[in-house]
Design a protein around this motif. Structure first.
Motif, PDB file in Angstrom:
ATOM      1  N   GLY A  40      26.662  36.148  23.030  1.00  0.00           N
ATOM      2  CA  GLY A  40      26.292  37.500  23.434  1.00  0.00           C
ATOM      3  C   GLY A  40      27.193  38.043  24.530  1.00  0.00           C
ATOM      4  O   GLY A  40      27.890  37.287  25.219  1.00  0.00           O
ATOM      5  N   ILE A  41      27.175  39.356  24.698  1.00  0.00           N
ATOM      6  CA  ILE A  41      28.045  40.021  25.678  1.00  0.00           C
ATOM      7  C   ILE A  41      27.807  39.494  27.091  1.00  0.00           C
ATOM      8  O   ILE A  41      28.759  39.246  27.825  1.00  0.00           O
ATOM      9  CB  ILE A  41      27.861  41.553  25.617  1.00  0.00           C
ATOM     10  N   ARG A  42      26.549  39.313  27.479  1.00  0.00           N
ATOM     11  CA  ARG A  42      26.266  38.801  28.828  1.00  0.00           C
ATOM     12  C   ARG A  42      26.871  37.423  29.042  1.00  0.00           C
ATOM     13  O   ARG A  42      27.431  37.138  30.098  1.00  0.00           O
ATOM     14  CB  ARG A  42      24.766  38.762  29.087  1.00  0.00           C
ATOM     15  N   ASP A  43      26.743  36.565  28.041  1.00  0.00           N
ATOM     16  CA  ASP A  43      27.308  35.222  28.157  1.00  0.00           C
ATOM     17  C   ASP A  43      28.832  35.271  28.197  1.00  0.00           C
ATOM     18  O   ASP A  43      29.465  34.545  28.963  1.00  0.00           O
ATOM     19  CB  ASP A  43      26.831  34.335  26.998  1.00  0.00           C
ATOM     20  N   VAL A  44      29.405  36.130  27.379  1.00  0.00           N
ATOM     21  CA  VAL A  44      30.866  36.286  27.392  1.00  0.00           C
ATOM     22  C   VAL A  44      31.302  36.821  28.744  1.00  0.00           C
ATOM     23  O   VAL A  44      32.283  36.333  29.322  1.00  0.00           O
ATOM     24  CB  VAL A  44      31.344  37.217  26.249  1.00  0.00           C
ATOM     25  N   ASP A  45      30.574  37.788  29.278  1.00  0.00           N
ATOM     26  CA  ASP A  45      30.898  38.354  30.585  1.00  0.00           C
ATOM     27  C   ASP A  45      30.908  37.262  31.655  1.00  0.00           C
ATOM     28  O   ASP A  45      31.807  37.210  32.488  1.00  0.00           O
ATOM     29  CB  ASP A  45      29.911  39.465  30.948  1.00  0.00           C
ATOM     30  N   ARG A  46      29.907  36.393  31.619  1.00  0.00           N
ATOM     31  CA  ARG A  46      29.869  35.284  32.596  1.00  0.00           C
ATOM     32  C   ARG A  46      31.042  34.333  32.382  1.00  0.00           C
ATOM     33  O   ARG A  46      31.626  33.823  33.338  1.00  0.00           O
ATOM     34  CB  ARG A  46      28.556  34.514  32.474  1.00  0.00           C
ATOM     35  N   GLU A  47      31.380  34.108  31.128  1.00  0.00           N
ATOM     36  CA  GLU A  47      32.455  33.171  30.785  1.00  0.00           C
ATOM     37  C   GLU A  47      33.833  33.692  31.222  1.00  0.00           C
ATOM     38  O   GLU A  47      34.704  32.915  31.595  1.00  0.00           O
ATOM     39  CB  GLU A  47      32.441  32.914  29.281  1.00  0.00           C
ATOM     40  N   VAL A  48      34.042  35.001  31.145  1.00  0.00           N
ATOM     41  CA  VAL A  48      35.362  35.569  31.465  1.00  0.00           C
ATOM     42  C   VAL A  48      35.408  36.192  32.865  1.00  0.00           C
ATOM     43  O   VAL A  48      36.383  36.847  33.215  1.00  0.00           O
ATOM     44  CB  VAL A  48      35.806  36.613  30.406  1.00  0.00           C
ATOM     45  N   LYS A  49      34.385  35.967  33.651  1.00  0.00           N
ATOM     46  CA  LYS A  49      34.329  36.530  35.006  1.00  0.00           C
ATOM     47  C   LYS A  49      35.487  35.983  35.848  1.00  0.00           C
ATOM     48  O   LYS A  49      35.757  34.786  35.838  1.00  0.00           O
ATOM     49  CB  LYS A  49      33.006  36.193  35.658  1.00  0.00           C
ATOM     50  N   VAL A  50      36.140  36.867  36.544  1.00  0.00           N
ATOM     51  CA  VAL A  50      37.269  36.499  37.400  1.00  0.00           C
ATOM     52  C   VAL A  50      36.923  36.888  38.830  1.00  0.00           C
ATOM     53  O   VAL A  50      36.468  38.006  39.083  1.00  0.00           O
ATOM     54  CB  VAL A  50      38.567  37.223  36.958  1.00  0.00           C
ATOM     55  N   ASP A  51      37.163  35.971  39.746  1.00  0.00           N
ATOM     56  CA  ASP A  51      36.981  36.267  41.167  1.00  0.00           C
ATOM     57  C   ASP A  51      38.198  37.062  41.624  1.00  0.00           C
ATOM     58  O   ASP A  51      39.292  36.514  41.769  1.00  0.00           O
ATOM     59  CB  ASP A  51      36.850  34.971  41.961  1.00  0.00           C
ATOM     60  N   ASP A  52      37.998  38.375  41.816  1.00  0.00           N
ATOM     61  CA  ASP A  52      39.137  39.211  42.195  1.00  0.00           C
ATOM     62  C   ASP A  52      39.237  39.416  43.708  1.00  0.00           C
ATOM     63  O   ASP A  52      40.057  40.214  44.170  1.00  0.00           O
ATOM     64  CB  ASP A  52      39.141  40.538  41.445  1.00  0.00           C
TER      65      ASP A  52
END
Length: 180
Positions: free
Chosen positions: A122-134
């Motif tokens: 799901g989008i939420r899980d993908v969002d967590r997976e691709v989260k980058v500390d900017d």
């Protein structure tokens, strides 16, 4: 979809402002200052730029958004490379490295989004997976701002000192002419 905001007018406004500046100062495009480059980096990666398109691509899965994000990423890399061609301090070098590294993480994840979605995630899980500390990139932009401000202050002090020295020489020359 429910929280979607049409930001077309805001983006068009930013583009219009840039065009107006370039119309009145066309030579600036060829002779970019560090301050201008920093502003361009912010514009290319921030609102209406790479990270914005990255998030929109994640939500909408539109290939055009993927391509636009990729294009913005390459523009940011070009600006960073141009900045590196100037005389830079060690702090600027490290800051540019942090920005480039953060963008590299985003780029890696941009290409992973489609793969992750294809697995049924799901989008939420993908969002967590691709989260980058900017945060490193944000700190780096502040470092660049500080370095440029410091360099400007140092140049200003040098010019002031040179003017004082010139005034002293002129004053001595005037007294020499009066005495002679």
């Amino acid at each position: 979809r429910q929280a979607r905001v049409d930001d077309t007018q805001a983006l068009r406004g930013l583009q219009t402002l840039r065009q107006e500046v370039m119309q009145h100062h066309p030579h600036d495009e060829k002779m970019l200052s560090k301050g201008r480059m920093i502003a361009d980096i912010r514009a290319v990666i921030g609102y209406g730029g790479f990270i914005h398109d990255f998030k929109k691509f994640l939500l909408r899965h539109d290939a055009a958004l993927h391509d636009r994000a990729d294009e913005m990423l390459h523009k940011a890399e070009e600006i960073i490379d141009s900045y590196r061609q100037l005389t830079i301090s060690r702090a600027e070098e490290l800051a540019l490295h942090d920005i480039a590294r953060t963008l590299g993480l985003y780029e890696d994840n941009l290409h992973r989004i489609e793969e992750l979605l294809a697995t049924g995630m799901g989008i939420r899980d993908v969002d967590r997976e691709v989260k980058v500390d900017d945060r490193p990139a944000l700190r780096a932009l502040h470092v660049l701002d500080h370095e440029v401000a410091t360099q400007i202050a140092q140049r200003s002090d040098s010019v002031t000192s040179a003017l004082h020295a010139l005034m002293n020489i002129l004053s001595l020359g005037t007294w020499t002419m009066v005495i002679a």
